[in-house]
Design a protein around this motif. Structure first.
Motif, PDB file in Angstrom:
ATOM      1  N   THR A  41       0.831  -1.192   0.000  1.00  0.00           N
ATOM      2  CA  THR A  41       0.000   0.000   0.000  1.00  0.00           C
ATOM      3  C   THR A  41       0.873   1.252   0.000  1.00  0.00           C
ATOM      4  O   THR A  41       2.073   1.190   0.290  1.00  0.00           O
ATOM      5  CB  THR A  41      -0.929   0.039   1.225  1.00  0.00           C
ATOM      6  N   VAL A  42       0.282   2.382  -0.315  1.00  0.00           N
ATOM      7  CA  VAL A  42       0.955   3.678  -0.213  1.00  0.00           C
ATOM      8  C   VAL A  42       0.086   4.575   0.658  1.00  0.00           C
ATOM      9  O   VAL A  42      -1.069   4.823   0.347  1.00  0.00           O
ATOM     10  CB  VAL A  42       1.167   4.330  -1.594  1.00  0.00           C
ATOM     11  N   GLY A  43       0.661   5.049   1.742  1.00  0.00           N
ATOM     12  CA  GLY A  43      -0.083   5.916   2.641  1.00  0.00           C
ATOM     13  C   GLY A  43       0.353   5.710   4.082  1.00  0.00           C
ATOM     14  O   GLY A  43       1.107   4.773   4.376  1.00  0.00           O
ATOM     15  N   PRO A  44      -0.078   6.567   4.948  1.00  0.00           N
ATOM     16  CA  PRO A  44      -0.989   7.682   4.699  1.00  0.00           C
ATOM     17  C   PRO A  44      -0.410   8.638   3.639  1.00  0.00           C
ATOM     18  O   PRO A  44       0.771   8.933   3.653  1.00  0.00           O
ATOM     19  CB  PRO A  44      -1.112   8.381   6.053  1.00  0.00           C
ATOM     20  N   VAL A  45      -1.268   9.077   2.736  1.00  0.00           N
ATOM     21  CA  VAL A  45      -0.842   9.934   1.638  1.00  0.00           C
ATOM     22  C   VAL A  45      -1.665  11.214   1.638  1.00  0.00           C
ATOM     23  O   VAL A  45      -2.871  11.186   1.854  1.00  0.00           O
ATOM     24  CB  VAL A  45      -0.960   9.197   0.284  1.00  0.00           C
ATOM     25  N   VAL A  46      -0.979  12.338   1.422  1.00  0.00           N
ATOM     26  CA  VAL A  46      -1.641  13.636   1.297  1.00  0.00           C
ATOM     27  C   VAL A  46      -1.312  14.202  -0.079  1.00  0.00           C
ATOM     28  O   VAL A  46      -0.149  14.195  -0.495  1.00  0.00           O
ATOM     29  CB  VAL A  46      -1.183  14.617   2.391  1.00  0.00           C
ATOM     30  N   ALA A  47      -2.315  14.677  -0.784  1.00  0.00           N
ATOM     31  CA  ALA A  47      -2.124  15.365  -2.054  1.00  0.00           C
ATOM     32  C   ALA A  47      -2.289  16.856  -1.811  1.00  0.00           C
ATOM     33  O   ALA A  47      -3.369  17.314  -1.436  1.00  0.00           O
ATOM     34  CB  ALA A  47      -3.123  14.878  -3.093  1.00  0.00           C
ATOM     35  N   LEU A  48      -1.212  17.599  -2.004  1.00  0.00           N
ATOM     36  CA  LEU A  48      -1.192  19.035  -1.745  1.00  0.00           C
ATOM     37  C   LEU A  48      -1.241  19.773  -3.072  1.00  0.00           C
ATOM     38  O   LEU A  48      -0.440  19.502  -3.974  1.00  0.00           O
ATOM     39  CB  LEU A  48       0.084  19.403  -0.979  1.00  0.00           C
ATOM     40  N   GLY A  49      -2.175  20.729  -3.200  1.00  0.00           N
ATOM     41  CA  GLY A  49      -2.255  21.455  -4.457  1.00  0.00           C
ATOM     42  C   GLY A  49      -3.357  22.483  -4.492  1.00  0.00           C
ATOM     43  O   GLY A  49      -3.790  22.996  -3.447  1.00  0.00           O
ATOM     44  N   ALA A  98       1.855  22.857   7.732  1.00  0.00           N
ATOM     45  CA  ALA A  98       1.721  22.230   9.050  1.00  0.00           C
ATOM     46  C   ALA A  98       0.270  21.888   9.344  1.00  0.00           C
ATOM     47  O   ALA A  98      -0.040  20.792   9.839  1.00  0.00           O
ATOM     48  CB  ALA A  98       2.281  23.145  10.132  1.00  0.00           C
ATOM     49  N   ARG A  99      -0.629  22.808   9.018  1.00  0.00           N
ATOM     50  CA  ARG A  99      -2.043  22.626   9.337  1.00  0.00           C
ATOM     51  C   ARG A  99      -2.721  21.586   8.464  1.00  0.00           C
ATOM     52  O   ARG A  99      -3.544  20.796   8.936  1.00  0.00           O
ATOM     53  CB  ARG A  99      -2.771  23.969   9.174  1.00  0.00           C
ATOM     54  N   VAL A 103      -0.070  17.557   9.905  1.00  0.00           N
ATOM     55  CA  VAL A 103      -0.984  17.106  10.955  1.00  0.00           C
ATOM     56  C   VAL A 103      -1.469  15.682  10.705  1.00  0.00           C
ATOM     57  O   VAL A 103      -1.813  14.962  11.648  1.00  0.00           O
ATOM     58  CB  VAL A 103      -2.176  18.080  11.078  1.00  0.00           C
ATOM     59  N   HIS A 104      -1.486  15.242   9.455  1.00  0.00           N
ATOM     60  CA  HIS A 104      -1.960  13.902   9.120  1.00  0.00           C
ATOM     61  C   HIS A 104      -0.870  12.836   9.233  1.00  0.00           C
ATOM     62  O   HIS A 104      -1.151  11.657   8.995  1.00  0.00           O
ATOM     63  CB  HIS A 104      -2.535  13.896   7.710  1.00  0.00           C
ATOM     64  N   GLU A 105       0.355  13.247   9.563  1.00  0.00           N
ATOM     65  CA  GLU A 105       1.488  12.328   9.704  1.00  0.00           C
ATOM     66  C   GLU A 105       1.605  11.401   8.492  1.00  0.00           C
ATOM     67  O   GLU A 105       1.621  10.171   8.616  1.00  0.00           O
ATOM     68  CB  GLU A 105       1.360  11.511  11.001  1.00  0.00           C
TER      69      GLU A 105
END
Length: 224
Positions: A41-49, A98-99, A103-105
């Motif tokens: 698996t890949v994650g925890p994953v955050v997509a920033l944009g 950061a926010r 925060v989602h590590e």
């Protein structure tokens, strides 16, 4: 000139569709085994944009973003957070990292930004500096950053600016050993224009284009 309004909002968590098939797309950029967990698996994953990533409809249409499409197609993307905010710029992403991200590590952060910066007259150096800072902050937060090239933008003088920024992103990623998702290569013809059917307003993607972006992203995140 297309104006994209800045709309601040909370980052949303999205669950992948458990019955959807895994992607078989080929990697678009450098693949890095550190992106995957031991179970594949890949994650925890955050997509920033910006709006190109947001879970809000794109450009006033009913089209979903590449990240929404990727989550629907790939159940191995886990604990996903969508940190796309319509109209945002890379310096705005730095301010809210950061926010909305740390925060989602996360273990992986995909960073797609620059389209709105060009519209505000920011230089390639300024945007690249923000993107490199975001990559550093991701690493400092214990995550692997993944950079991405931006889609075409052909209104006014932006075609040249898009080419310069994407070249800088690719070079920076190669120098730092950072995986890069080459969205532009999946969306543009040899002249840097949008492929047919991939945009209605020259800035945002259609459903077909978002699907193409999802495929190339999954090919990078899940190589082989």
């Amino acid at each position: 000139m297309v104006l994209v309004a800045l709309v601040l909002g909370a980052v949303s968590w999205i669950g992948a569709a458990p019955s959807a098939p895994a992607s078989t797309a080929e990697p678009a950029g450098r693949a890095d085994a550190r992106l995957a967990n031991e179970d594949g698996t890949v994650g925890p994953v955050v997509a920033l944009g910006d709006s190109l990533t947001s879970d809000e409809p794109l450009g006033g249409t009913d089209s979903a973003s590449w990240f929404v499409e990727a989550l629907a197609a790939e159940p191995r993307l886990i604990q996903a957070a969508n940190a796309g905010i319509p109209g945002d710029t890379t310096d705005g992403m730095v301010d809210r990292f950061a926010r909305d991200v740390a925060v989602h590590e996360p273990s992986v952060v995909v960073i797609l930004g620059g389209t709105n910066d060009l519209g505000q007259g920011r230089t390639t150096g300024e945007v690249l500096g923000d993107l490199e800072r975001l990559a550093r902050e991701a690493r400092e937060a214990g995550a692997e950053p993944v950079l991405a090239t931006i889609p075409p933008r052909v209104d006014q003088w932006f075609a040249i600016e898009v080419g310069a920024l994407n070249a800088a992103i690719r070079a920076s990623a190669a120098a730092s050993g950072t995986p890069v998702i080459d969205f532009h290569a999946a969306l543009a013809d040899d002249d840097g224009n949008w492929l047919p059917g991939f945009t209605e307003d020259g800035v945002h993607t259609t459903e077909a284009a978002a699907g193409a972006m999802a495929a190339v992203a999954l090919g990078t995140l899940f190589p082989g």
